[in-house]
Design a protein around this motif. Structure first.
Motif, PDB file in Angstrom:
ATOM      1  N   PRO A 385       5.157  12.377  10.304  1.00 34.45           N
ATOM      2  CA  PRO A 385       4.858  10.950  10.151  1.00 34.45           C
ATOM      3  C   PRO A 385       3.363  10.668  10.348  1.00 34.45           C
ATOM      4  CG  PRO A 385       6.736  11.293  11.610  1.00 34.45           C
ATOM      5  CD  PRO A 385       6.096  12.631  11.394  1.00 34.45           C
ATOM      6  N   LEU A 386       2.955   9.452  10.047  1.00 31.51           N
ATOM      7  CA  LEU A 386       1.547   9.074  10.037  1.00 31.51           C
ATOM      8  C   LEU A 386       0.815   9.417  11.333  1.00 31.51           C
ATOM      9  CD1 LEU A 386      -0.830   7.605   8.681  1.00 31.51           C
ATOM     10  CD2 LEU A 386       0.063   5.468   9.639  1.00 31.51           C
ATOM     11  N   GLU A 387       1.364   9.015  12.485  1.00 25.92           N
ATOM     12  CA  GLU A 387       0.658   9.229  13.758  1.00 25.92           C
ATOM     13  C   GLU A 387       0.444  10.714  14.047  1.00 25.92           C
ATOM     14  OE1 GLU A 387      -0.880   6.986  15.616  1.00 25.92           O
ATOM     15  OE2 GLU A 387      -0.289   5.586  14.032  1.00 25.92           O
ATOM     16  N   LYS A 388       1.426  11.528  13.706  1.00 29.48           N
ATOM     17  CA  LYS A 388       1.297  12.972  13.929  1.00 29.48           C
ATOM     18  C   LYS A 388       0.212  13.547  13.026  1.00 29.48           C
ATOM     19  CE  LYS A 388       4.005  17.253  14.091  1.00 29.48           C
ATOM     20  NZ  LYS A 388       5.341  17.865  13.843  1.00 29.48           N
ATOM     21  N   TYR A 407      -1.086   3.769   2.659  1.00 27.34           N
ATOM     22  CA  TYR A 407       0.176   3.079   2.414  1.00 27.34           C
ATOM     23  C   TYR A 407       1.010   3.004   3.687  1.00 27.34           C
ATOM     24  CZ  TYR A 407       4.974   2.318   0.851  1.00 27.34           C
ATOM     25  OH  TYR A 407       6.255   1.836   0.719  1.00 27.34           O
ATOM     26  N   GLU A 408       1.137   4.133   4.379  1.00 23.81           N
ATOM     27  CA  GLU A 408       1.962   4.160   5.594  1.00 23.81           C
ATOM     28  C   GLU A 408       1.329   3.356   6.718  1.00 23.81           C
ATOM     29  OE1 GLU A 408       3.674   7.929   6.787  1.00 23.81           O
ATOM     30  OE2 GLU A 408       3.644   8.643   4.727  1.00 23.81           O
ATOM     31  N   SER A 409      -0.008   3.267   6.747  1.00 27.01           N
ATOM     32  CA  SER A 409      -0.686   2.453   7.765  1.00 27.01           C
ATOM     33  C   SER A 409      -0.324   0.986   7.602  1.00 27.01           C
ATOM     34  CB  SER A 409      -2.208   2.615   7.662  1.00 27.01           C
ATOM     35  OG  SER A 409      -2.603   3.901   8.031  1.00 27.01           O
ATOM     36  N   VAL A 410      -0.383   0.506   6.365  1.00 32.24           N
ATOM     37  CA  VAL A 410      -0.039  -0.893   6.076  1.00 32.24           C
ATOM     38  C   VAL A 410       1.430  -1.146   6.401  1.00 32.24           C
ATOM     39  CG1 VAL A 410       0.215  -2.620   4.253  1.00 32.24           C
ATOM     40  CG2 VAL A 410      -1.813  -1.145   4.311  1.00 32.24           C
ATOM     41  N   LEU A 411       2.303  -0.215   5.999  1.00 32.84           N
ATOM     42  CA  LEU A 411       3.742  -0.384   6.207  1.00 32.84           C
ATOM     43  C   LEU A 411       4.108  -0.385   7.688  1.00 32.84           C
ATOM     44  CD1 LEU A 411       6.322  -0.679   4.475  1.00 32.84           C
ATOM     45  CD2 LEU A 411       6.628   1.793   4.676  1.00 32.84           C
ATOM     46  N   SER A 412       3.490   0.503   8.467  1.00 30.27           N
ATOM     47  CA  SER A 412       3.826   0.606   9.893  1.00 30.27           C
ATOM     48  C   SER A 412       3.324  -0.595  10.682  1.00 30.27           C
ATOM     49  CB  SER A 412       3.252   1.894  10.482  1.00 30.27           C
ATOM     50  OG  SER A 412       1.843   1.889  10.396  1.00 30.27           O
ATOM     51  N   VAL A 413       2.217  -1.188  10.237  1.00 30.55           N
ATOM     52  CA  VAL A 413       1.664  -2.363  10.923  1.00 30.55           C
ATOM     53  C   VAL A 413       2.576  -3.568  10.741  1.00 30.55           C
ATOM     54  CG1 VAL A 413      -0.226  -4.052  10.865  1.00 30.55           C
ATOM     55  CG2 VAL A 413      -0.746  -1.619  10.881  1.00 30.55           C
ATOM     56  N   THR A 414       3.132  -3.691   9.534  1.00 30.36           N
ATOM     57  CA  THR A 414       3.947  -4.876   9.215  1.00 30.36           C
ATOM     58  C   THR A 414       5.435  -4.669   9.455  1.00 30.36           C
ATOM     59  OG1 THR A 414       4.117  -4.146   6.910  1.00 30.36           O
ATOM     60  CG2 THR A 414       2.280  -5.614   7.464  1.00 30.36           C
TER      61      THR A 414
END
Length: 551
Positions: A385-388, A407-414
């Motif tokens: 996943p993104l953080e890893k 893309y995953e940064s935007v998705l995880s924030v919202t």
């Protein structure tokens, strides 16, 4: 004492006796393969021969032609033999100079032409080497060495063609069980160019569309060090020793070869990336005559800069994006492959490396469009996943800004559900439940097209677990997409991966009892296999052998 006595003996001899003595000693050392010592003695002989020729031509208005002819002939042979010794030590620049000087004395000298041809062959300059061997055939001595010369010519033609087309096939070697030495390959540069990269510094880009499996480049290591690493402290110690040996090998290669020195100098030290010049691709083409002249008299790199270059650009053979073939797969290997070092990381990579002997074959792991940057995975981007991935990128000293990370940064924030899902995964939530949550979540989040593959790749671990378990599939099979759908969507965005390939192979084996009767599934496997191994494995039988499938 032996050296002093030898020098005293040399001082007591006349020029003719000394030349004879030096020639005999040098020849003996050459036959004993004591290369460095033979070079020293040949150098003395060459210097004295030149001095004698100069004296005969300068002091005598009517010198004896026979004496000068004999000296020139002896000088030519000595230069050729010194070139042979230098070539054995991979000092190709000096070996080439010796060959050229010998051919100035005797333009069709058989032994020198063969030596120069072999040096050019070692430098991957196949057309020039072929010309040397062709000229050598004109000499009367060629009749006694016809098989050797024609053998070299055949190799030159084969590798020259391979170097132009990139077409190579490892199938027979694979089917033989990797018997014998690894195949001899030619360096190849496909339709690629070096440009400024939005990812970091400079990168390799596709100049034309590249189909999955196609070779992007084939490059030989400047130096490589291999060994078997133990565990714990002994493993770390072995790795440090390997690194020290590797650095020494690269340093020696840079010192001995002008071309290598110049090419290594083009690599980044990790500083001022935006200010680095964009080198011409012609510099990297081994058979480019004009570019070759640029390398002559290159200045040596200082140690500090060279260490910085190696720290940033060295590659390991067991990287996530690499596959080692043959006997070398038993070892841990670190090496420097210059052009491959320009490839940047992406979490949606499109290229992989195949290691064969000292060569790295970079091929497209999925289709690449013209103008697209060629990228590989520096670390595991599947089931991460993104953080890893952020943590792993930081350990490499960079921040990844690929479209997947954005893309995953935007998705995880919202999206609070993603945070809850990841917390559940940390607590060990049931894999089937996790996959169901991801798939149902994507419907609510209106995730479409290739973006589905991105999220499935990030949570691949739970998909792998459910598809590998008959118990979980009995419970969740109808509530989640089929394994084939998920594999296709993931490989479409991150390219082929061995784990995707293994899953499809194991799935087919379970269905068919170990065989490969389903044509559609077999085609899917071969397509994935092409992304992992490239078109270098062109025969289906060889690919099936690699994958452990029955014919």
């Amino acid at each position: 004492m032996g050296g002093e006595e030898s020098e005293k003996q040399e001082d007591s001899q006349g020029p003719s006796e000394l030349l004879q003595s030096l020639r005999s000693k040098a020849t003996e050392l050459l036959l004993r393969e004591e290369w460095e010592e033979s070079i020293k003695v040949y150098t003395k002989f060459i210097d004295l021969s030149r001095s004698q020729i100069s004296k005969l031509c300068g002091s005598n208005p009517d010198p004896e032609p026979d004496s000068i002819h004999k000296l020139r002939k002896s000088l030519c042979l000595a230069l050729c033999n010194r070139a042979e010794a230098r070539a054995r030590l991979r000092d190709f620049s000096e070996a080439m100079r010796d060959c050229d000087q010998a051919l100035e004395l005797e333009s069709t000298h058989f032994k020198t032409l063969i030596c120069k041809g072999k040096v050019l062959f070692g430098l991957s300059k196949y057309s020039s080497a072929l010309e040397c061997f062709r000229t050598a055939l004109l000499d009367p001595q060629a009749s006694d060495n016809l098989e050797t010369v024609t053998g070299y010519m055949e190799k030159c033609r084969k590798l020259e063609s391979q170097g132009k087309t990139g077409a190579l096939d490892l199938s027979d070697w694979i089917l033989s069980g990797f018997r014998g030495r690894s195949p001899e390959l030619a360096e190849f540069i496909g339709t690629i160019e070096i440009k400024k990269s939005e990812v970091s510094g400079r990168g390799l880009f596709a100049a034309k569309n590249i189909v999955a499996g196609t070779s992007v480049l084939v490059t030989k290591a400047v130096a490589i060090e291999r060994g078997i690493l133990g565990s714990g402290e002994s493993g770390e110690k072995a790795q440090l020793i390997m690194w020290k040996n590797f650095v020494e090998d690269v340093t020696e290669s840079v010192r001995k070869c002008d071309r290598t020195c110049r090419l290594v100098s083009t690599l980044s030290t990790g500083q001022d990336e935006d200010k680095l010049e964009i080198p011409e691709m012609s510099l990297f083409r081994p058979d480019d005559g004009e570019a070759f002249e640029i390398f002559r008299n290159s200045k040596n790199l200082d140690t500090e800069k060279l260490l910085s270059i190696l720290d940033v650009n060295s590659l390991v053979e067991d990287a996530t994006s690499a596959k080692v073939m043959g006997k070398n797969k038993e070892y841990y290997g670190v090496g420097l492959w210059i052009l491959a070092s320009f490839i940047n990381h992406s979490c949606i990579p499109n290229a992989r490396r195949l290691h064969v002997g000292d060569y790295a074959i970079v091929h497209a792991s999925r289709d690449i469009k013209a103008g697209e940057e060629i990228t590989s995975a520096y670390f595991d981007v599947l089931s991460s996943p993104l953080e890893k991935r952020k943590e792993m990128a930081e350990s490499w000293g960079f921040r990844c800004g690929c479209s997947r990370c954005k893309y995953e940064s935007v998705l995880s924030v919202t999206n609070q559900e993603i945070l809850e899902l990841e917390m559940g995964l940390e607590r060990g939530v049931d894999a089937g439940n996790a996959v169901y949550m991801v798939e149902e979540g994507m419907k609510r989040w209106k995730v479409k097209g290739k973006d589905k593959g991105l999220l499935r790749a990030s949570y691949w671990g739970v998909y792998d677990e459910i598809y590998s378990s008959e118990r979980l599939m009995r419970r969740w099979g109808r509530k989640v997409p089929t394994m084939e759908v998920v594999v296709d969507s993931v490989s479409d965005v991150i390219g082929s991966d061995e784990r995707l390939l293994k899953m499809v192979v194991e799935g087919m084996k379970k269905k068919s009892g170990g065989g490969c009767s389903n044509i559609a599934e077999m085609e899917r496997i071969l397509k994935l296999g092409k992304g992992v191994y490239g078109k270098a494995v062109s025969k289906k039988k060889a690919m099936k052998t690699l994958l452990g499938l029955e014919s």
